[in-house]
Motif scaffolding. Structure first.
Motif, mmCIF file in Angstrom:
data_model
loop_
_atom_site.group_PDB
_atom_site.id
_atom_site.type_symbol
_atom_site.label_atom_id
_atom_site.label_comp_id
_atom_site.label_asym_id
_atom_site.label_seq_id
_atom_site.Cartn_x
_atom_site.Cartn_y
_atom_site.Cartn_z
ATOM 1 N N LEU A 3 -3.083 1.001 -3.848
ATOM 2 C CA LEU A 3 -3.458 -0.258 -3.182
ATOM 3 C C LEU A 3 -2.308 -1.258 -3.131
ATOM 4 O O LEU A 3 -1.344 -1.158 -3.885
ATOM 5 C CB LEU A 3 -4.633 -0.890 -3.945
ATOM 6 C CG LEU A 3 -5.894 -0.031 -4.045
ATOM 7 C CD1 LEU A 3 -6.928 -0.721 -4.918
ATOM 8 C CD2 LEU A 3 -6.450 0.266 -2.659
ATOM 9 N N LYS A 10 -7.687 -4.061 -0.561
ATOM 10 C CA LYS A 10 -7.887 -2.668 -0.190
ATOM 11 C C LYS A 10 -6.650 -2.173 0.578
ATOM 12 O O LYS A 10 -5.783 -2.976 0.941
ATOM 13 C CB LYS A 10 -9.163 -2.493 0.627
ATOM 14 C CG LYS A 10 -9.167 -3.206 1.953
ATOM 15 C CD LYS A 10 -10.507 -2.945 2.641
ATOM 16 C CE LYS A 10 -10.594 -3.752 3.911
ATOM 17 N NZ LYS A 10 -11.965 -3.855 4.425
ATOM 18 N N ALA A 11 -6.589 -0.877 0.823
ATOM 19 C CA ALA A 11 -5.408 -0.302 1.462
ATOM 20 C C ALA A 11 -5.117 -1.015 2.779
ATOM 21 O O ALA A 11 -6.031 -1.289 3.562
ATOM 22 C CB ALA A 11 -5.622 1.190 1.698
ATOM 23 N N THR A 49 0.855 -1.191 0.000
ATOM 24 C CA THR A 49 0.000 0.000 0.000
ATOM 25 C C THR A 49 0.892 1.242 0.000
ATOM 26 O O THR A 49 1.910 1.278 0.711
ATOM 27 C CB THR A 49 -0.851 0.034 1.297
ATOM 28 O OG1 THR A 49 -1.532 -1.205 1.418
ATOM 29 C CG2 THR A 49 -1.852 1.185 1.270
ATOM 30 N N PHE A 53 -12.595 0.945 -7.065
ATOM 31 C CA PHE A 53 -11.999 -0.104 -6.218
ATOM 32 C C PHE A 53 -12.723 -0.169 -4.874
ATOM 33 O O PHE A 53 -13.032 -1.237 -4.371
ATOM 34 C CB PHE A 53 -10.507 0.167 -5.989
ATOM 35 C CG PHE A 53 -9.624 -0.369 -7.078
ATOM 36 C CD1 PHE A 53 -9.552 -1.740 -7.325
ATOM 37 C CD2 PHE A 53 -8.826 0.472 -7.842
ATOM 38 C CE1 PHE A 53 -8.711 -2.253 -8.312
ATOM 39 C CE2 PHE A 53 -7.990 -0.022 -8.838
ATOM 40 C CZ PHE A 53 -7.934 -1.391 -9.068
ATOM 41 N N ASN A 54 -12.976 1.008 -4.300
ATOM 42 C CA ASN A 54 -13.626 1.040 -2.984
ATOM 43 C C ASN A 54 -14.951 0.301 -2.999
ATOM 44 O O ASN A 54 -15.266 -0.446 -2.072
ATOM 45 C CB ASN A 54 -13.861 2.490 -2.534
ATOM 46 C CG ASN A 54 -12.580 3.125 -2.015
ATOM 47 O OD1 ASN A 54 -11.605 2.412 -1.744
ATOM 48 N ND2 ASN A 54 -12.579 4.431 -1.889
ATOM 49 N N SER A 107 -4.304 -4.050 3.396
ATOM 50 C CA SER A 107 -4.798 -5.423 3.578
ATOM 51 C C SER A 107 -3.754 -6.434 3.121
ATOM 52 O O SER A 107 -4.095 -7.532 2.674
ATOM 53 C CB SER A 107 -6.107 -5.619 2.814
ATOM 54 O OG SER A 107 -5.851 -5.638 1.418
ATOM 55 N N PHE A 114 -14.401 -3.354 -2.904
ATOM 56 C CA PHE A 114 -13.926 -3.880 -1.621
ATOM 57 C C PHE A 114 -14.964 -3.780 -0.496
ATOM 58 O O PHE A 114 -14.756 -4.273 0.593
ATOM 59 C CB PHE A 114 -12.605 -3.212 -1.221
ATOM 60 C CG PHE A 114 -11.461 -3.640 -2.091
ATOM 61 C CD1 PHE A 114 -11.166 -4.994 -2.249
ATOM 62 C CD2 PHE A 114 -10.694 -2.710 -2.785
ATOM 63 C CE1 PHE A 114 -10.119 -5.409 -3.058
ATOM 64 C CE2 PHE A 114 -9.654 -3.112 -3.605
ATOM 65 C CZ PHE A 114 -9.366 -4.471 -3.740
ATOM 66 N N GLU A 115 -16.088 -3.139 -0.799
ATOM 67 C CA GLU A 115 -17.172 -3.164 0.187
ATOM 68 C C GLU A 115 -17.694 -4.589 0.359
ATOM 69 O O GLU A 115 -18.156 -4.976 1.419
ATOM 70 C CB GLU A 115 -18.314 -2.247 -0.265
ATOM 71 C CG GLU A 115 -18.090 -0.797 0.124
ATOM 72 C CD GLU A 115 -19.119 0.129 -0.495
ATOM 73 O OE1 GLU A 115 -20.230 -0.342 -0.832
ATOM 74 O OE2 GLU A 115 -18.791 1.319 -0.651
#
Lengths: 478, 475
Positions: B435, B458-459, B193, B388-389, B461, B392-393
Motif C-alpha cells: 500500500l 488503499k492501492a 503503492t 486492510f481491504n 490512492s 478501506f471499504e
C-alpha cells in the motif's frame, strides 16, 4: 552373465533442450552459438545489482508447443521460482526455473520397442535459464563466459517407464523428432542444445519397488546414452550381486573410457531453497492463446506414420524412418501425391534421398514431382532400378523433368525379348568357360554372363527379363 | 534570500522566473553541505563536478523558458539506487568501488528533467536497518540532536532534507525505510503503492516489498517528485501499467466528508505515550476539518512483524547471493579454492546485520522449514491484505504512528536486534500489503524531537493521501 538377466533396469530421462528464440529468456541479448566469450551478455544476464528479469513471451509459447506435441496438460496459471546455489557460471547465484507449477504436465509419447509400440509418460515440462560456461586455461586459470547465461531451456522429465538402453535411445530420438517438428529448437546435440540426464536404478525382475537410483549428467549423443546406460546397469547389478548397496549419487559418464564416475553423493547435494521469484509475475494463459498455439503445430510424426501405413501400405519401420524428420516427411507426402507407386517411392526416399540429403544439411535438391516421375517410370518398368539411381544422381546435381531426362538420354528400359535374346546369345558364345561351369551345376556362373548382357544394354536392360531369358537359354544348352 | 531554506515549489518558481540560477542554487547547497555535513554525515559521496555540469545544462534549458518543476533543482539519491558512472555502494564494503554501467529508472527520470544530483546518501548497508548505523562507512546523525540516530535505512536521505542539505532526496522503503527516518527527522516521506515506481536499478533487498519514494520538506514537494518518478517501466515486470496522473491536482480540495480509521493495533502496548498523544491529537485535528474518524481493528497485524522479517530475509538471502567476489565488487585476497573464495569474500564484505538476515533467510527457506516459515508468512500476508481491504471499504485512509518512539540515541539499540526490529512494527504492514503511505510531522516530544504520523491508503490512492496530508499541513 546369467545374473544380469535376473534384473531389469528402470530409467527416467531429464532432457534439456535450448529453445531457438532469437533473444535470451530475460533480456534482449542474442543466443547465437559459438560467439567470442562474453560478447553476448548484458547487465541483466550477468546478474548486475539492480537489474531485473523480463520474461521473453516466446519462451512460454515454445514450451507450451512442446507440451501440446507430447500430449501434456497445459497450466492456465504457472509461476517461476528461484533455485539457489553458488557456482561461478551462475551470475545471480540462483537459476530462474519452475518448481511446483510447471507449464506442462502429464504427457506421453510413443516409441517403437522390441515388444511393439510403447507409451512413455512425460511427468512435466518447465522453462528455465541456462548457466554460463567455465573455461579452464593453464595461464589464466578458470574464466567465466556468460554468453550462455539466460539462454532459454525447457526441461522435459519422463516417467520411469524406460526399461532398456534401446528404449532410452528410441525415446530420446522420438522426443528430438517431435521437437524438431514443432520448430522450437534446432536440437543440435553436438552444440549441447539438446542433452539429457539419466536416472537409472535396477531391481530384480518381478519386484515392484524401485531400487536406489543414480543420476548420470549431461549426455549429448545417442551412442553415449546407450553406452552409459549399459555400463551403469552392469555396475549396479555387479554391486548388488557382490553384497554392495547402491547409494544415491550423481555420476559423470567418461566418454573415453566408457565408464561412469561418482561426482557427488546425495548428502553433499545442494538444498536449493526454491521459492517463487518475486521479480516475475505469474504466467497466465488464455484459452484463445492456447488455441492459436495448438493450431500452429504441424501434423506430428505419429499421426503421419499411421496415415502412411494406411494409405500407402508401407511398413511401420519405413514409415518411422520417413517421419523422423519433418522435411523428409513433407517431401515424401508431396511426391506421393503424384505417383501411382508410393511404396516404391518410400523405398527410393529411404535408400537414396535421405542419404543424399544428409550430406547437405537436410536440403533435398530434386523437386518432389520429379522424384514421383522416377518412381512411376521404375514402377511401370519404363526404367530399371539402376537407371533410376543414375537419374536421381543426375537430377540431384542438375534438377529437371525426369521423363524428359530419360528420353533425352535414351535411358528407357529394353524390354524387347528379341533384342535381349540376341545379346544373350552373343554373351554365351563369348563365355564358354562360364557356360561349362553352369553346366557343372555352378549356378553363380550365370551371374557373370548376366553382367555382360547388362553391360551390353548400357544398364538399360530389364534385369528380371534378362535373368529369365538367360536361364532359359542356359537350361536349353544342358 | 537564503537559498537552502526554499522549498522545491519555491525554488522551482525562482528558477523559472530567472530570479536565481541553478548554478547559484547548486553552489549554495554545496556551501551548506560543506558547513554542516561534517557533523551530520548525510552524504556518503558528493558528485560536485557532475552536479555543476548538470546545473549549467539546466540553466540553458531554463533560459529558453523550458524545463519542468525539477529542472535545475539540487537533490540527493540513496546509495542503493544506480547512478551510471558514479559509485553505488549500498553503504557496503562489498560494493565500495562498484560503478554501475547503467542508470536506475528513477535516475533516468531525474536526468531527463535535468534535476541536479548533489551526491549519494548514506544508508544502512543494503537498506537493512533502522538507524543508518549499519553503514560500512559512516554514522549519520539526526539534525535535531546529533547524539541521536536519523532513523533508517534512508537515514542520509531524511537527515539531508532536515538539515537543508538538499531540496529533496530519493529513498527506498522495504519495511519503513523512508517513513521512519522521515518521522525521526521531522520531514515528509512517501512510500508509493508497490509497482508505482520502477525498481529497475534499485539494488534489491526484498523484491516483493522494495519501493522507491521521495523524502521532502512538505507534502506538496513530495507530490511533485512523485509526479516525476511514477510510471510504467517495461524493464520491471512488477511495474504497474496505468495512468498515474498529476498527484498535485486534487491536493488542495480539502478533506471534508472523508472517513479515516484508527486501527487499535497501532496504539497498543509498546508505544511511547507522547507519540500516542500526538497522533491522537492529529486525528482530532482531522475531525475538526470534517473527517469522520472511527476505530477499527486488523487482528492479523500482530503477525505482521515476524512475517515481514521472514519474507524480507528470505528474499534478501537470494538477492544478495550474487555478491560472491567472482565478477565485480569486493573479493577476498587470499583463498585456496572456490568455496573459500565465496566464504571469505562474503564474510569480509558484508556487515553483521546483513549476514544476520542472510542466515535468517537461508534458514527459513531450507528444506523442512519452508512451510513453517516462508509459506506461513505468505499466509499472514494474505490475511493482512484482507484486513486492510476491509478497512478501506469504509474509509479513505488510516491514521497511525510511524514508529513507537521518537529518534533514540546512537548506539542505544545496536546490542539488541530484536528490539530494533520492534521499531518497524507500524511500518511493515504497509509493505506487506503493497500500500501507499505518507509519513509527516505531527508534533514534537518534550525534548523537541519530531513525532511523525503515517497516513495509509488503499492501492494507488496516493492522491487522497497527498490531499489529506496537505490539508493537515496547511490547517
Amino acid at each position: 552373465m546369467n545374473m544380469i538377466n535376473n534384473y531389469e533396469m528402470v530409467i527416467g530421462l531429464e532432457v534439456h533442450c535450448e529453445l531457438g528464440t532469437k533473444t535470451k529468456i530475460f533480456c534482449g541479448c542474442p543466443t547465437t552459438f559459438g560467439a567470442q566469450p562474453n560478447t553476448q551478455c548484458c547487465p541483466v544476464c550477468m546478474g548486475m545489482p539492480g537489474t531485473l528479469p523480463v520474461l521473453n513471451e516466446q519462451v512460454v509459447e515454445y514450451a507450451i508447443k512442446a507440451g501440446m506435441a507430447t500430449n501434456c496438460t497445459i497450466a492456465r496459471c504457472s509461476k517461476q521460482d528461484r533455485k539457489n546455489y553458488f557456482y561461478p557460471d551462475l551470475p545471480k547465484a540462483y537459476q530462474i526455473s519452475q518448481y511446483d507449477l510447471p507449464l506442462c504436465e502429464n504427457g506421453w509419447l510413443e516409441i517403437e520397442s522390441e515388444n511393439g509400440t510403447k507409451k512413455i509418460g512425460i511427468t512435466r515440462i518447465h522453462i528455465e535459464e541456462d548457466a554460463g560456461k567455465l573455461i579452464h586455461n593453464d595461464r589464466y586459470g578458470t574464466m567465466v563466459d556468460c554468453n550462455r547465461c539466460g539462454v532459454p531451456l525447457i526441461e522435459i522429465v519422463s516417467e520411469p517407464d524406460i526399461r532398456s538402453a534401446e528404449e532410452a535411445v528410441a525415446y530420446f530420438k522420438k522426443l528430438r523428432s517431435i521437437i524438431l517438428y514443432t520448430g522450437i529448437s534446432d536440437c543440435k546435440m553436438q552444440e549441447g542444445s539438446m542433452r539429457c540426464d539419466i536416472n537409472l536404478s535396477v531391481r530384480k525382475k518381478g519386484t515392484k519397488e524401485f531400487g536406489t537410483r543414480t543420476e548420470m549428467k549431461n549426455l549429448n549423443s545417442f551412442t553415449f546414452i546407450q553406452k552409459a546406460i549399459e555400463y551403469e546397469y552392469a555396475r549396479q547389478v555387479y554391486e548388488i550381486e557382490n553384497g554392495g548397496v547402491i547409494v544415491q549419487e550423481t555420476m559423470r559418464f567418461d566418454q573415453a573410457s566408457g565408464k561412469t564416475f561418482s561426482m557427488r553423493k546425495k548428502e553433499d547435494a545442494n538444498d536449493y531453497r526454491y521459492f517463487p521469484d518475486p521479480d516475475l509475475a505469474p504466467i497466465v494463459m488464455s484459452e484463445d492463446k492456447l488455441n492459436k498455439l495448438k493450431d500452429s503445430i504441424p501434423t506430428l510424426p505419429d499421426e503421419r506414420k499411421k496415415a502412411y501405413i494406411e494409405n500407402y501400405g508401407i511398413t511401420s519401420y519405413d514409415a518411422e524412418l520417413i517421419t523422423s524428420e519433418m522435411s523428409v516427411a513433407d517431401y515424401f507426402e508431396s511426391a506421393a501425391k503424384n505417383t501411382k507407386y508410393p511404396k516404391l517411392l518410400a523405398n527410393i526416399v529411404i535408400s537414396e534421398i535421405i542419404k543424399l540429403a544428409d550430406g547437405e544439411n537436410g536440403a533435398i535438391a530434386i523437386e518432389p514431382l520429379h522424384l514421383a516421375q522416377i518412381a512411376d517410370m521404375q514402377g511401370s518398368g519404363e526404367i530399371n532400378s539402376s537407371v533410376a539411381k543414375k537419374v536421381i544422381k543426375a537430377l540431384w546435381d542438375n534438377d529437371e523433368d525426369a521423363c524428359e531426362y530419360v528420353k533425352k538420354n535414351n535411358l528407357g528400359q529394353i524390354n524387347d525379348e528379341n533384342v535381349l535374346n540376341s545379346l544373350i546369345n552373343e554373351a554365351i558364345e563369348r563365355n564358354p568357360k562360364s557356360v561349362q561351369d553352369y553346366k557343372k551345376g555352378k549356378v553363380a556362373a550365370a551371374k557373370a554372363i548376366m553382367g555382360q548382357v547388362m553391360g551390353a544394354t548400357k544398364g538399360r536392360g530389364n534385369p528380371l527379363l534378362i535373368e529369365r531369358l538367360l536361364n532359359e537359354a542356359l537350361e536349353a544348352l544342358k | 534570500m537564503n537559498i537552502t531554506e526554499l522549498s522545491l515549489a519555491e525554488l522551482s518558481e525562482k528558477l523559472h522566473g530567472k530570479e536565481l540560477s541553478s548554478v547559484e542554487a547548486t553552489k549554495a547547497y554545496f556551501e551548506k553541505i560543506n558547513a554542516v555535513d561534517g557533523e551530520i554525515g548525510a552524504y556518503i559521496r558528493l558528485t560536485e563536478s557532475v552536479a555543476l555540469q548538470q546545473a549549467e545544462n539546466a540553466d540553458k534549458i531554463l533560459a529558453e523558458g523550458k524545463g519542468t518543476a525539477l529542472t535545475g533543482v539540487p537533490y540527493g539519491i540513496k546509495d542503493n539506487i544506480c547512478t551510471k558512472g558514479s559509485i553505488t555502494s549500498c553503504a557496503s564494503k562489498m560494493l565500495e568501488n562498484f560503478n554501475p554501467p547503467y542508470d536506475a529508472f528513477v535516475t533516468t527520470k531525474m536526468n531527463a528533467e535535468n534535476a541536479v544530483m548533489l551526491g549519494k546518501m548514506n544508508m544502512d548497508e543494503f537498506a537493512m536497518g533502522s538507524t543508518t548505523e549499519n553503514s560500512a562507512f559512516k554514522v549519520t546523525k539526526n539534525p535535531y540532536d546529533i547524539t541521536r540516530v536519523p532513523g533508517g535505512s534512508s537515514g542520509g536521505s531524511a537527515a539531508a532534507v532536515a538539515a537543508k542539505e538538499a531540496v529533496f532526496t530519493l529513498g527506498s522503503d522495504t519495511g519503513g525505510s523512508i517513513r521512519q527516518p522521515a518521522a525521526f527527522c521531522g520531514v515528509v516521506g512517501l512510500k508509493p503503492t508497490y509497482g508505482t515506481v520502477s525498481r529497475n536499478g534499485l539494488v534489491a533487498f526484498a523484491s516483493s516489498l522494495d519501493q522507491i519514494g521521495p523524502v521532502a520538506r512538505n507534502v506538496e514537494d513530495a507530490a511533485v517528485v512523485l509526479n516525476s518518478i511514477a510510471g510504467h517501466d517495461s524493464l520491471d515486470s512488477t511495474s504497474v501499467n496505468r495512468i498515474y496522473g498529476d498527484f498535485t491536482a486534487e491536493m488542495k480540495n480539502g478533506v471534508k466528508g472523508m472517513k479515516a480509521a484508527l486501527p487499535k493495533e497501532y496504539f497498543g502496548e509498546g508505544i511511547n505515550p507522547e507519540v500516542r498523544a500526538a497522533v491522537i491529537n492529529a486525528a482530532n485535528e482531522f475531525e475538526k476539518m470534517g473527517v469522520e474518524i472511527q476505530e477499527v481493528s486488523i487482528p492479523a497485524m500482530e503477525y505482521a512483524l515476524p512475517a515481514y522479517y521472514v519474507i524480507s530475509s528470505c528474499e534478501a538471502s537470494s538477492n544478495l547471493a550474487r555478491f560472491d567476489g567472482v565478477r565485480y565488487g569486493y573479493r577476498a585476497e587470499n583463498y585456496a579454492d572456490m568455496d573459500e573464495l565465496y566464504k571469505k569474500t562474503r564474510s569480509e564484505g558484508f556487515g553483521k546485520e546483513v549476514k544476520r538476515r542472510i542466515m535468517l533467510g537461508s534458514f527459513a527457506l531450507s528444506a523442512g522449514y519452508y512451510d513453517a516459515y516462508y509459506k506461513k508468512a505468505l499466509q499472514v500476508r494474505t490475511l493482512i491484505i484482507n484486513g486492510f481491504n476491509s478497512i478501506f471499504e469504509n474509509n479513505d485512509f488510516i491514521i497511525s504512528p510511524v514508529a513507537p518512539t521518537v529518534a533514540y540515541k546512537i548506539g542505544e539499540k545496536t546490542a539488541s536486534p530484536v528490539e530494533m526490529y520492534l521499531g518497524d512494527i507500524y511500518t511493515v504492514p504497509v509493505n506487506i500489503a503493497g500500500l501507499p503511505a505518507i509519513s509527516m510531522p505531527c508534533g514534537a516530544d518534550k525534548d523537541g524531537m519530531p513525532i511523525g504520523m503515517q497516513l495509509i491508503g488503499k492501492a494507488f490512492s496516493e492522491s487522497t493521501l497527498i490531499r489529506a496530508g496537505w490539508a493537515f499541513e496547511n490547517r
